[in-house]
Design a protein around this motif. Structure first.
Motif, PDB file in Angstrom:
ATOM      1  N   GLU A 232      -9.101  -2.847   1.215  1.00  0.00           N
ATOM      2  CA  GLU A 232      -7.953  -3.732   1.371  1.00  0.00           C
ATOM      3  C   GLU A 232      -7.675  -4.536   0.096  1.00  0.00           C
ATOM      4  O   GLU A 232      -6.525  -4.694  -0.320  1.00  0.00           O
ATOM      5  CB  GLU A 232      -8.168  -4.704   2.541  1.00  0.00           C
ATOM      6  CG  GLU A 232      -8.173  -4.051   3.903  1.00  0.00           C
ATOM      7  CD  GLU A 232      -9.572  -3.712   4.365  1.00  0.00           C
ATOM      8  OE1 GLU A 232      -9.803  -3.715   5.589  1.00  0.00           O
ATOM      9  OE2 GLU A 232     -10.449  -3.442   3.515  1.00  0.00           O
ATOM     10  N   GLU A 233      -8.755  -5.038  -0.515  1.00  0.00           N
ATOM     11  CA  GLU A 233      -8.598  -5.833  -1.730  1.00  0.00           C
ATOM     12  C   GLU A 233      -8.495  -4.968  -2.980  1.00  0.00           C
ATOM     13  O   GLU A 233      -8.191  -5.488  -4.058  1.00  0.00           O
ATOM     14  CB  GLU A 233      -9.782  -6.796  -1.869  1.00  0.00           C
ATOM     15  CG  GLU A 233      -9.894  -7.806  -0.745  1.00  0.00           C
ATOM     16  CD  GLU A 233     -11.105  -8.696  -0.907  1.00  0.00           C
ATOM     17  OE1 GLU A 233     -11.089  -9.539  -1.818  1.00  0.00           O
ATOM     18  OE2 GLU A 233     -12.068  -8.556  -0.121  1.00  0.00           O
ATOM     19  N   ASN A 234      -8.731  -3.683  -2.835  1.00  0.00           N
ATOM     20  CA  ASN A 234      -8.756  -2.786  -3.987  1.00  0.00           C
ATOM     21  C   ASN A 234      -7.640  -1.744  -3.923  1.00  0.00           C
ATOM     22  O   ASN A 234      -6.499  -2.036  -4.286  1.00  0.00           O
ATOM     23  CB  ASN A 234     -10.146  -2.146  -4.089  1.00  0.00           C
ATOM     24  CG  ASN A 234     -11.213  -3.190  -4.418  1.00  0.00           C
ATOM     25  OD1 ASN A 234     -10.945  -4.164  -5.118  1.00  0.00           O
ATOM     26  ND2 ASN A 234     -12.418  -2.987  -3.915  1.00  0.00           N
ATOM     27  N   GLU A 235      -7.931  -0.548  -3.436  1.00  0.00           N
ATOM     28  CA  GLU A 235      -6.911   0.503  -3.447  1.00  0.00           C
ATOM     29  C   GLU A 235      -5.638   0.122  -2.706  1.00  0.00           C
ATOM     30  O   GLU A 235      -4.522   0.437  -3.163  1.00  0.00           O
ATOM     31  CB  GLU A 235      -7.481   1.796  -2.842  1.00  0.00           C
ATOM     32  CG  GLU A 235      -8.431   2.546  -3.745  1.00  0.00           C
ATOM     33  CD  GLU A 235      -9.885   2.185  -3.509  1.00  0.00           C
ATOM     34  OE1 GLU A 235     -10.765   2.933  -3.958  1.00  0.00           O
ATOM     35  OE2 GLU A 235     -10.131   1.144  -2.859  1.00  0.00           O
ATOM     36  N   ASP A 236      -5.776  -0.560  -1.567  1.00  0.00           N
ATOM     37  CA  ASP A 236      -4.581  -0.909  -0.801  1.00  0.00           C
ATOM     38  C   ASP A 236      -3.693  -1.881  -1.574  1.00  0.00           C
ATOM     39  O   ASP A 236      -2.454  -1.775  -1.532  1.00  0.00           O
ATOM     40  CB  ASP A 236      -4.967  -1.518   0.546  1.00  0.00           C
ATOM     41  CG  ASP A 236      -5.583  -0.499   1.490  1.00  0.00           C
ATOM     42  OD1 ASP A 236      -5.649   0.695   1.124  1.00  0.00           O
ATOM     43  OD2 ASP A 236      -6.015  -0.899   2.597  1.00  0.00           O
ATOM     44  N   ASN A 237      -4.296  -2.808  -2.286  1.00  0.00           N
ATOM     45  CA  ASN A 237      -3.502  -3.736  -3.094  1.00  0.00           C
ATOM     46  C   ASN A 237      -2.867  -3.045  -4.295  1.00  0.00           C
ATOM     47  O   ASN A 237      -1.738  -3.361  -4.683  1.00  0.00           O
ATOM     48  CB  ASN A 237      -4.366  -4.911  -3.562  1.00  0.00           C
ATOM     49  CG  ASN A 237      -4.350  -6.070  -2.581  1.00  0.00           C
ATOM     50  OD1 ASN A 237      -3.617  -6.046  -1.602  1.00  0.00           O
ATOM     51  ND2 ASN A 237      -5.149  -7.086  -2.851  1.00  0.00           N
ATOM     52  N   VAL A 238      -3.582  -2.105  -4.889  1.00  0.00           N
ATOM     53  CA  VAL A 238      -3.003  -1.354  -6.011  1.00  0.00           C
ATOM     54  C   VAL A 238      -1.805  -0.546  -5.534  1.00  0.00           C
ATOM     55  O   VAL A 238      -0.757  -0.482  -6.204  1.00  0.00           O
ATOM     56  CB  VAL A 238      -4.064  -0.446  -6.667  1.00  0.00           C
ATOM     57  CG1 VAL A 238      -3.428   0.446  -7.733  1.00  0.00           C
ATOM     58  CG2 VAL A 238      -5.181  -1.284  -7.271  1.00  0.00           C
ATOM     59  N   GLY A 262     -14.622   6.771  -8.369  1.00  0.00           N
ATOM     60  CA  GLY A 262     -13.172   6.743  -8.357  1.00  0.00           C
ATOM     61  C   GLY A 262     -12.609   6.206  -7.059  1.00  0.00           C
ATOM     62  O   GLY A 262     -13.231   5.395  -6.364  1.00  0.00           O
ATOM     63  N   ASN A 263     -11.435   6.683  -6.699  1.00  0.00           N
ATOM     64  CA  ASN A 263     -10.701   6.216  -5.534  1.00  0.00           C
ATOM     65  C   ASN A 263     -11.433   6.615  -4.251  1.00  0.00           C
ATOM     66  O   ASN A 263     -11.719   7.789  -4.026  1.00  0.00           O
ATOM     67  CB  ASN A 263      -9.299   6.828  -5.566  1.00  0.00           C
ATOM     68  CG  ASN A 263      -8.310   6.060  -4.740  1.00  0.00           C
ATOM     69  OD1 ASN A 263      -8.554   5.791  -3.583  1.00  0.00           O
ATOM     70  ND2 ASN A 263      -7.178   5.718  -5.344  1.00  0.00           N
TER      71      ASN A 263
END
Length: 466
Positions: A232-238, A262-263
């Motif tokens: 949530e704080e990483n890929e979702d925000n990106v 990676g992702n």
């Protein structure tokens, strides 16, 4: 380590059972100790250290030295920084090749700011900001000790930057997060973790990015980072930054031996995750995005500077000798701010004036001196600055014991043959600060707020450079 059940469930689902088991095992081990050398001040290599692969001046140490009692730490010869955070060097060196104006938005205590200042092209300006007043003084101290004149330290909320417009070529948002990546180092982070806090964090992170997005030039770079694991704080925000704000996610070239992950969220854009069971360091997430549109570097800045220069015929009255205290003094704008003499890079004087008018400036450029009555007192910032003219003041080399006494702001006894007046105190060649030698004693000018407060000295003192 007693990990929260919800954290175990969520992170296990993200990593998979085998990877999470390896992560949990790594979190039970002692974290590595790493530092980054200040190559503007020293060429030394730490005793017994080995290099951080993604940072040319970063080193892992074999054991944790007594940093508080190392004069070279106080001299700004190195910075104690988590190795994973040093990956910022790869982002900047791969994408920034010309002078830029860069903002480190959430900068305290200053690790990424001092790293950025070290690797940005010469002629760049770094603006380091911290919203928390109880943390900004630590940031200012660390930036001052690093010693580069092309810096500004601010104490502002991200929303305060909006009136500045598209000022910055690069913005680093090392946003406040749930801190999962620091569990091994910070037991409080474990105690305070909750799913609700994760939700509060990703929402706050989006507000921060949205507020500052207007200040990034078209074509400029946004570096987004956290020290947490969840998506949530990483890929979702990106993904949100890319879709909502119109940003392109850019790749960073890495070597397979670095074991950077990676992702993990099934997205098709590149991100860089540091997981303690794979990389030697703490948890970190970083990615770099480019704002849509094209910019013409420096044009608006130089035009604004030329206009302002015509209306400024009269310079403030400055003590004559003070300009001789910096190398290439003609490259600075010299001002009197209350009773302080400040030198700021002339190229960015218009930016500095804009920041002074609209923001809370804590320090900027080099505070060269303080005027007290008829006395002109060289400042601690001058002692720390790599722009200081080495011939401006006589210096005296002191022993380890004398250096610690000086850093405690105690009386320092000097030999009778040293000259009177202002002297620069050095330890192993590195400047620590000034004293005023009046013959029978030397007045210690080290800042009261920087002094070593501990009154004891460990029986065994381990130093980074022996």
């Amino acid at each position: 380590m007693n990990l929260p059940i919800d954290f175990i469930t969520r992170t296990g689902g993200l990593l998979g059972e085998g990877q999470f088991a390896a992560l949990r095992e790594a979190l039970a081990k002692e974290p590595p100790v790493s530092i980054r050398m200040n190559r503007l001040k020293t060429d030394a290599v730490p005793a017994g250290g080995h290099q951080v692969p993604w940072c040319g001046s970063g080193y892992y140490l074999a054991s944790r030295p007594t940093f508080t009692f190392d004069p070279l730490f106080h001299a700004g010869c190195y910075y104690v920084q988590e190795a994973s955070s040093m990956f910022l060097e790869q982002v900047l060196t791969q994408y920034v090749h010309e002078p830029v104006v860069m903002l480190d938005l959430c900068a305290a205590p200053g690790g990424k700011s001092t790293l950025a200042r070290s690797v940005l092209p010469e002629g760049s300006l770094l603006v380091a900001n911290e919203v928390m007043r109880n943390r900004v003084q630590v940031l200012a101290e660390n930036v001052t000790k690093w010693g580069h004149p092309g810096t500004v330290v601010l104490n502002n909320d991200p929303a305060d930057f909006v009136p500045l417009g598209e000022l910055f070529d690069v913005i680093l948002t090392d946003v406040p997060c749930s801190g999962e990546g620091m569990f091994r180092k910070d037991p409080v982070a474990v105690e305070e973790w909750s799913v609700e806090n994760v939700t509060l964090c990703w929402q706050r992170q989006r507000r921060i990015v949205r507020d500052i997005w207007h200040c990034l030039k078209p074509g400029g770079l946004l570096v987004y980072s956290t020290c947490t694991y969840n998506r949530e704080e990483n890929e979702d925000n990106v993904a949100w930054i890319s879709e909502e704000l119109g940003a392109e996610v850019l790749p960073v070239e890495v070597q397979s031996g670095w074991n950077i992950s990676g992702n993990l969220a099934g997205k098709d854009f590149p991100v860089y995750r540091f997981l303690p069971h794979r990389t030697e360091g703490e948890g970190l997430f970083m990615t770099v995005l480019r704002k849509s549109g094209e910019s013409v570097p420096g044009v608006s800045l130089h035009r604004r500077k030329e206009k302002k220069a015509k209306g400024k015929e009269k310079a403030p009255v400055l003590p004559k000798e003070v300009k001789g205290w910096l190398v290439s003094s003609g490259q600075y704008a010299w001002t009197m701010e209350q009773n302080r003499v400040v030198a700021f890079p002339l190229l960015y004087q218009s930016v500095y004036e804009m920041l002074q008018a609209q923001m809370r400036v804590v320090c900027a450029g080099v505070q060269v001196a303080e005027v007290k009555g008829k006395d002109l007192i060289p400042s601690q910032a001058l002692a720390m600055s790599v722009a200081r003219d080495e011939t401006a003041f006589p210096s005296v080399e002191v022993s380890y014991e004398q250096a610690i006494a000086y850093l405690r702001k105690e009386a320092v006894v000097l030999s009778a043959d040293v000259p009177r007046g202002y002297l620069l105190i050095r330890y192993k060649g590195a400047a620590l600060g000034f004293v005023k030698n009046i013959g029978n004693r030397a007045n210690n000018l080290y800042p009261q707020e920087w002094r070593i407060r501990s009154g004891y000295l460990p029986e065994q003192v381990s130093l980074v450079v022996r």
